[in-house]
Scaffold this motif. Structure first.
Motif, PDB file in Angstrom:
ATOM      1  N   SER A  69       7.809  23.989 -15.221  1.00 20.49           N
ATOM      2  CA  SER A  69       9.020  24.573 -15.772  1.00 20.49           C
ATOM      3  C   SER A  69      10.008  24.968 -14.672  1.00 20.49           C
ATOM      4  CB  SER A  69       8.689  25.768 -16.664  1.00 20.49           C
ATOM      5  OG  SER A  69       7.917  26.717 -15.968  1.00 20.49           O
ATOM      6  N   VAL A  70       9.515  25.520 -13.597  1.00 19.09           N
ATOM      7  CA  VAL A  70      10.384  25.902 -12.478  1.00 19.09           C
ATOM      8  C   VAL A  70      11.025  24.666 -11.865  1.00 19.09           C
ATOM      9  CG1 VAL A  70      10.408  26.856 -10.148  1.00 19.09           C
ATOM     10  CG2 VAL A  70       9.207  28.064 -11.956  1.00 19.09           C
ATOM     11  N   GLN A  71      10.262  23.621 -11.677  1.00 17.88           N
ATOM     12  CA  GLN A  71      10.798  22.393 -11.087  1.00 17.88           C
ATOM     13  C   GLN A  71      11.883  21.781 -11.960  1.00 17.88           C
ATOM     14  OE1 GLN A  71      10.412  21.004  -8.046  1.00 17.88           O
ATOM     15  NE2 GLN A  71       9.380  22.936  -7.657  1.00 17.88           N
ATOM     16  N   ILE A  72      11.680  21.792 -13.265  1.00 18.62           N
ATOM     17  CA  ILE A  72      12.686  21.238 -14.174  1.00 18.62           C
ATOM     18  C   ILE A  72      13.983  22.027 -14.059  1.00 18.62           C
ATOM     19  CG2 ILE A  72      13.285  20.958 -16.616  1.00 18.62           C
ATOM     20  CD1 ILE A  72      10.229  20.284 -16.998  1.00 18.62           C
ATOM     21  N   GLY A 115      13.740  28.199 -22.023  1.00 14.72           N
ATOM     22  CA  GLY A 115      13.147  28.775 -23.227  1.00 14.72           C
ATOM     23  C   GLY A 115      13.945  28.516 -24.493  1.00 14.72           C
ATOM     24  N   ASP A 116      15.212  28.094 -24.358  1.00 13.44           N
ATOM     25  CA  ASP A 116      16.023  27.743 -25.518  1.00 13.44           C
ATOM     26  C   ASP A 116      15.555  26.441 -26.166  1.00 13.44           C
ATOM     27  OD1 ASP A 116      17.656  29.979 -25.144  1.00 13.44           O
ATOM     28  OD2 ASP A 116      19.166  28.851 -24.009  1.00 13.44           O
ATOM     29  N   VAL A 117      14.873  25.593 -25.392  1.00  9.33           N
ATOM     30  CA  VAL A 117      14.497  24.272 -25.909  1.00  9.33           C
ATOM     31  C   VAL A 117      12.998  24.015 -25.932  1.00  9.33           C
ATOM     32  CG1 VAL A 117      16.708  23.185 -25.361  1.00  9.33           C
ATOM     33  CG2 VAL A 117      14.878  23.178 -23.662  1.00  9.33           C
ATOM     34  N   PRO A 129       8.290  27.541 -21.961  1.00 11.53           N
ATOM     35  CA  PRO A 129       7.908  27.216 -20.585  1.00 11.53           C
ATOM     36  C   PRO A 129       6.416  27.390 -20.310  1.00 11.53           C
ATOM     37  CG  PRO A 129       9.885  28.555 -20.578  1.00 11.53           C
ATOM     38  CD  PRO A 129       9.361  28.559 -21.988  1.00 11.53           C
ATOM     39  N   ASP A 130       5.803  28.432 -20.860  1.00 15.86           N
ATOM     40  CA  ASP A 130       4.370  28.646 -20.635  1.00 15.86           C
ATOM     41  C   ASP A 130       3.539  27.537 -21.279  1.00 15.86           C
ATOM     42  OD1 ASP A 130       4.764  31.001 -19.174  1.00 15.86           O
ATOM     43  OD2 ASP A 130       4.771  32.226 -21.008  1.00 15.86           O
ATOM     44  N   LEU A 172       4.578  24.483 -21.929  1.00 15.52           N
ATOM     45  CA  LEU A 172       4.829  23.281 -21.136  1.00 15.52           C
ATOM     46  C   LEU A 172       3.929  23.254 -19.909  1.00 15.52           C
ATOM     47  CD1 LEU A 172       6.563  20.801 -20.191  1.00 15.52           C
ATOM     48  CD2 LEU A 172       8.084  22.463 -19.145  1.00 15.52           C
ATOM     49  N   ASP A 173       3.893  24.354 -19.167  1.00 16.39           N
ATOM     50  CA  ASP A 173       3.069  24.413 -17.961  1.00 16.39           C
ATOM     51  C   ASP A 173       1.587  24.268 -18.280  1.00 16.39           C
ATOM     52  OD1 ASP A 173       5.272  24.690 -16.288  1.00 16.39           O
ATOM     53  OD2 ASP A 173       5.236  26.874 -16.416  1.00 16.39           O
ATOM     54  N   GLN A 174       1.131  24.949 -19.315  1.00 19.45           N
ATOM     55  CA  GLN A 174      -0.284  24.863 -19.685  1.00 19.45           C
ATOM     56  C   GLN A 174      -0.661  23.450 -20.094  1.00 19.45           C
ATOM     57  OE1 GLN A 174      -1.105  27.869 -22.615  1.00 19.45           O
ATOM     58  NE2 GLN A 174      -0.567  29.531 -21.223  1.00 19.45           N
ATOM     59  N   LEU A 175       0.186  22.802 -20.895  1.00 19.12           N
ATOM     60  CA  LEU A 175      -0.087  21.435 -21.321  1.00 19.12           C
ATOM     61  C   LEU A 175      -0.150  20.494 -20.127  1.00 19.12           C
ATOM     62  CD1 LEU A 175      -0.358  19.171 -23.433  1.00 19.12           C
ATOM     63  CD2 LEU A 175       2.149  19.090 -23.485  1.00 19.12           C
ATOM     64  N   MET A 176       0.845  20.564 -19.259  1.00 20.30           N
ATOM     65  CA  MET A 176       0.902  19.636 -18.137  1.00 20.30           C
ATOM     66  C   MET A 176      -0.221  19.899 -17.130  1.00 20.30           C
ATOM     67  SD  MET A 176       3.121  17.790 -19.407  1.00 20.30           S
ATOM     68  CE  MET A 176       2.920  16.554 -18.156  1.00 20.30           C
ATOM     69  N   MET A 177      -0.578  21.151 -16.914  1.00 22.91           N
ATOM     70  CA  MET A 177      -1.682  21.441 -15.996  1.00 22.91           C
ATOM     71  C   MET A 177      -3.007  20.962 -16.581  1.00 22.91           C
ATOM     72  SD  MET A 177      -0.672  24.981 -14.055  1.00 22.91           S
ATOM     73  CE  MET A 177      -0.082  25.906 -15.445  1.00 22.91           C
ATOM     74  N   SER A 178      -3.153  21.050 -17.896  1.00 20.01           N
ATOM     75  CA  SER A 178      -4.356  20.545 -18.551  1.00 20.01           C
ATOM     76  C   SER A 178      -4.439  19.027 -18.399  1.00 20.01           C
ATOM     77  CB  SER A 178      -4.338  20.924 -20.031  1.00 20.01           C
ATOM     78  OG  SER A 178      -5.412  20.321 -20.704  1.00 20.01           O
ATOM     79  N   LEU A 179      -3.330  18.353 -18.598  1.00 17.01           N
ATOM     80  CA  LEU A 179      -3.300  16.898 -18.438  1.00 17.01           C
ATOM     81  C   LEU A 179      -3.569  16.508 -16.992  1.00 17.01           C
ATOM     82  CD1 LEU A 179      -0.265  15.932 -20.685  1.00 17.01           C
ATOM     83  CD2 LEU A 179      -2.689  15.562 -21.170  1.00 17.01           C
TER      84      LEU A 179
END
Length: 74
Positions: free
Chosen positions: A5-8, A28-30, A33-34, A36-43
């Protein structure tokens, strides 16, 4: 916010030529973020089994995060 999320936010701000806090919208409007980060770190942890990408609109750009962890802002 964490890794993805920070990188985006940073990359969109860079394209806009502004500080990340000066963007018109917040991530957070779209998207959550949490989540998103959890999903991508899991992947990322299960990369050999992961395919696909998450794509969404943010501040007029299309953000794409692949299962391999690549971030692309167009």
């Amino acid at each position: 916010m964490s890794k993805y999320s920070v990188q985006i936010v940073r990359r969109v701000a860079e394209k806009e030529g502004v500080h990340p806090t000066e963007l018109d919208d917040t991530l957070g409007d779209v998207v959550d973020p949490d989540a998103l980060d959890q999903l991508m770190m899991s992947l990322e942890r299960n990369q050999r089994d992961s395919v696909g990408a998450l794509r969404f609109e943010f501040c007029g750009y299309t953000a794409r995060v692949s299962a391999a962890g690549d971030i692309d802002i167009q």
